[in-house]
Design a protein around this motif. Sequence first.
Motif, PDB file in Angstrom:
ATOM      1  N   ASP A 442       0.856  -1.184   0.000  1.00 37.73           N
ATOM      2  CA  ASP A 442       0.000   0.000   0.000  1.00 37.73           C
ATOM      3  C   ASP A 442       0.898   1.242   0.000  1.00 37.73           C
ATOM      4  OD1 ASP A 442      -1.862   1.988   0.312  1.00 37.73           O
ATOM      5  OD2 ASP A 442      -2.881   1.082   2.033  1.00 37.73           O
ATOM      6  N   THR A 443       0.972   1.933  -1.132  1.00 33.19           N
ATOM      7  CA  THR A 443       1.863   3.087  -1.234  1.00 33.19           C
ATOM      8  C   THR A 443       1.368   4.268  -0.398  1.00 33.19           C
ATOM      9  OG1 THR A 443       0.715   3.746  -3.280  1.00 33.19           O
ATOM     10  CG2 THR A 443       2.742   2.462  -3.510  1.00 33.19           C
ATOM     11  N   ARG A 444       0.105   4.215   0.053  1.00 33.85           N
ATOM     12  CA  ARG A 444      -0.399   5.290   0.926  1.00 33.85           C
ATOM     13  C   ARG A 444       0.203   5.186   2.320  1.00 33.85           C
ATOM     14  NH1 ARG A 444      -6.550   3.710   0.028  1.00 33.85           N
ATOM     15  NH2 ARG A 444      -5.477   1.746   0.540  1.00 33.85           N
ATOM     16  N   ALA A 445       0.709   4.004   2.662  1.00 36.99           N
ATOM     17  CA  ALA A 445       1.359   3.807   3.965  1.00 36.99           C
ATOM     18  C   ALA A 445       2.730   3.169   3.741  1.00 36.99           C
ATOM     19  CB  ALA A 445       0.487   2.926   4.858  1.00 36.99           C
ATOM     20  N   LEU A 446       3.448   3.693   2.764  1.00 44.04           N
ATOM     21  CA  LEU A 446       4.700   3.088   2.331  1.00 44.04           C
ATOM     22  C   LEU A 446       5.744   3.051   3.438  1.00 44.04           C
ATOM     23  CD1 LEU A 446       6.257   1.867  -0.033  1.00 44.04           C
ATOM     24  CD2 LEU A 446       6.852   4.189  -0.747  1.00 44.04           C
ATOM     25  N   ASP A 447       5.845   4.124   4.201  1.00 49.23           N
ATOM     26  CA  ASP A 447       6.867   4.191   5.242  1.00 49.23           C
ATOM     27  C   ASP A 447       6.610   3.202   6.375  1.00 49.23           C
ATOM     28  OD1 ASP A 447       8.533   6.233   4.148  1.00 49.23           O
ATOM     29  OD2 ASP A 447       7.000   7.707   4.674  1.00 49.23           O
ATOM     30  N   GLU A 448       5.372   2.716   6.488  1.00 48.69           N
ATOM     31  CA  GLU A 448       5.043   1.768   7.555  1.00 48.69           C
ATOM     32  C   GLU A 448       5.233   0.313   7.135  1.00 48.69           C
ATOM     33  OE1 GLU A 448       2.721   4.593   7.125  1.00 48.69           O
ATOM     34  OE2 GLU A 448       4.200   5.367   8.556  1.00 48.69           O
ATOM     35  N   PHE A 449       5.437   0.076   5.826  1.00 51.47           N
ATOM     36  CA  PHE A 449       5.566  -1.311   5.377  1.00 51.47           C
ATOM     37  C   PHE A 449       6.858  -1.930   5.900  1.00 51.47           C
ATOM     38  CE2 PHE A 449       6.954  -4.631   2.445  1.00 51.47           C
ATOM     39  CZ  PHE A 449       5.814  -5.415   2.361  1.00 51.47           C
ATOM     40  N   ASP A 450       6.734  -3.090   6.522  1.00 50.36           N
ATOM     41  CA  ASP A 450       7.891  -3.808   7.070  1.00 50.36           C
ATOM     42  C   ASP A 450       7.873  -5.231   6.513  1.00 50.36           C
ATOM     43  OD1 ASP A 450       9.852  -5.080   8.498  1.00 50.36           O
ATOM     44  OD2 ASP A 450       9.171  -4.398  10.465  1.00 50.36           O
ATOM     45  N   PRO A 451       8.841  -5.599   5.681  1.00 47.31           N
ATOM     46  CA  PRO A 451       8.831  -6.942   5.085  1.00 47.31           C
ATOM     47  C   PRO A 451       8.913  -8.061   6.110  1.00 47.31           C
ATOM     48  CG  PRO A 451      10.950  -5.877   4.750  1.00 47.31           C
ATOM     49  CD  PRO A 451      10.028  -4.828   5.294  1.00 47.31           C
ATOM     50  N   THR A 452       9.499  -7.763   7.263  1.00 47.63           N
ATOM     51  CA  THR A 452       9.607  -8.813   8.285  1.00 47.63           C
ATOM     52  C   THR A 452       8.271  -9.083   8.965  1.00 47.63           C
ATOM     53  OG1 THR A 452      10.253  -7.222  10.002  1.00 47.63           O
ATOM     54  CG2 THR A 452      12.021  -8.199   8.691  1.00 47.63           C
ATOM     55  N   ASP A 453       7.287  -8.198   8.743  1.00 45.45           N
ATOM     56  CA  ASP A 453       5.951  -8.418   9.300  1.00 45.45           C
ATOM     57  C   ASP A 453       4.999  -9.087   8.306  1.00 45.45           C
ATOM     58  OD1 ASP A 453       6.554  -7.377  11.753  1.00 45.45           O
ATOM     59  OD2 ASP A 453       5.823  -5.356  11.305  1.00 45.45           O
ATOM     60  N   VAL A 454       5.440  -9.287   7.079  1.00 47.56           N
ATOM     61  CA  VAL A 454       4.584  -9.932   6.077  1.00 47.56           C
ATOM     62  C   VAL A 454       4.313 -11.370   6.512  1.00 47.56           C
ATOM     63  CG1 VAL A 454       4.494 -10.761   3.691  1.00 47.56           C
ATOM     64  CG2 VAL A 454       5.355  -8.464   4.194  1.00 47.56           C
ATOM     65  N   PRO A 455       3.055 -11.818   6.460  1.00 48.24           N
ATOM     66  CA  PRO A 455       2.746 -13.157   6.962  1.00 48.24           C
ATOM     67  C   PRO A 455       3.404 -14.263   6.153  1.00 48.24           C
ATOM     68  CG  PRO A 455       0.850 -12.214   5.810  1.00 48.24           C
ATOM     69  CD  PRO A 455       1.847 -11.113   5.961  1.00 48.24           C
ATOM     70  N   THR A 456       3.739 -15.339   6.853  1.00 48.68           N
ATOM     71  CA  THR A 456       4.222 -16.543   6.189  1.00 48.68           C
ATOM     72  C   THR A 456       3.046 -17.477   5.951  1.00 48.68           C
ATOM     73  OG1 THR A 456       4.637 -17.736   8.247  1.00 48.68           O
ATOM     74  CG2 THR A 456       6.429 -16.350   7.389  1.00 48.68           C
ATOM     75  N   VAL A 457       3.240 -18.402   5.036  1.00 51.91           N
ATOM     76  CA  VAL A 457       2.154 -19.338   4.741  1.00 51.91           C
ATOM     77  C   VAL A 457       1.827 -20.192   5.961  1.00 51.91           C
ATOM     78  CG1 VAL A 457       3.757 -21.049   3.775  1.00 51.91           C
ATOM     79  CG2 VAL A 457       1.352 -21.099   3.115  1.00 51.91           C
TER      80      VAL A 457
END
Length: 525
Positions: A442-457
């Motif tokens: 979501d580019t509207r909240a780009l600074d908040e994106f954290d790849p380490t918080d992306v869910p795993t399967v």
Amino acid sequence: MPHSVALDPQATTSEDPAEAVMVEPTTSNGDSQDTADGDVAMEDTTEEPTAEKAPTAATHPKKDVKLEDLFADVDSDEEFPSSRPNDVPPMSSPPAILPPFPSDVIAMNASDPEIMRAFYQRLFPWRQLFQWLNHSPTPTNDFAHREFAFTLQNDAYLRYQAFPTHDLLRKDILRLMPSRFEIGPVYTTNPRDRKTLRNSSAFKPLAKELCFDIDLTDYDEIRTCCDKANICKKCWQFMTMAIKVLDVALRDDFGFKHIMWVYSGRRGVHAWVCDKSARAMPDQMRKAIAGYLEVIKGGAQSSKKVNLWRPLHPHLVRSLEILKTHFQEDVLEAQDPWANPERAERLLQLLPDKLLNEALRKKWDSAPGRSSTSKWADIDTVAKSGVSKKLDATALKEAKQDIVLEYTYPRLDIEVSKKLNHLLKSPFVVHPGTGRVCVPIDTRALDEFDPTDVPTVQSLLAEIDAWKGEDGVGVEGVEGQKSVQDWEKTSLKPYVELFRSFVVGLMKDERDVKVKRKHEESIQF
């Protein structure tokens, strides 16, 4: 980043042909060393699977569909009414096999066939993927003539797969259980039928999204916190900078509207520019846009990677304005790129005056441990002290601008953007090494994106097991309650909703253009 190489004369890649048929070894973390985050352009090395021939989309008359019905929320595993031709029956899929407790799911490997089957059957947004690539709620050749490529569990690679509906794509995925799949262009005919054509030159790519690929391994010489496949929140800021610069350029300089940024699952991002004008661009136009956006050039660490005409193009002036705060906070302070003498020497090589360089080197040698922020400030301080009578102030200013760009501007894998027939990993597939889902950003909240918080399967399947519903809503056995899709029970929900919203906007614009064209044609006649 490394990629596999095309054996097909039509396919293109940036790799050495000597590696064309090699299968990369598996690293200790279970991740392949080949095209984990990038595009793929290679010939199939095994026979195509014998999927049943379904009628093509062109053989079925289109029905009138109301726009409000186009975006209905119904999206179950049992129906998919928007993309199945009337005479193609629903396909039954193998039942999902899930361990009984979340802890058992968490302990399993992301590439485990049972895990992957459950993910593709219960969580993957097939309907939205179909509508995204089809640009319509009813099947068209935009989907039916689209190439898909599968990387199987044994590293076999199947190209030129095509499906008239996403039901059949889903069925083949569940049957073959690929570790991932890529999306290629729309061809002049069904890719499965390419070998039956009398004139082989008649089979050629017609359309594909304009794509960009950025990988953090290309930043290894300037990031200090991580290297290779490792990432953290600090070095992820390089991806944040890249998205900010490219997104505004694509929108403001080229007029594109439908741009989707996707996390690659490990260490990079992909951009899909989906406007119809972008999809229809020939290779020459793609190459021109890629060249316009490419600033960082040259592979050798000692070489100067930014060489620009002055005065700077407005795109670069705007980019410097976007990047100046990131340079101060995310490069000088967070990365401290010139903390040691070896790296500081790289900075001196980029400055235009030898006497200035000698004075700076002497100052830094006398103060070991001086921070990069201080060293950057020292450049102007020492320059103003008059150590060099021949110092050109304009040349120094331009050199500092080039340094800021070298340490902040996007580092593109430019080959991905230049050719129609490159393949790129599909959104929402699972990275086999990290287990993370390739989610839209979501580019509207780009600074908040954290790849380490992306869910795993694994965590997503555990969330399904643990989900109890809210006040009984969606709980099986509670009469009168609306059923809740499995993805709605998990932390994948906001990403699917973001994707759905993007697809809705894209399809609406496509439909509006068609309605306008028909209206104009009716007036002419």
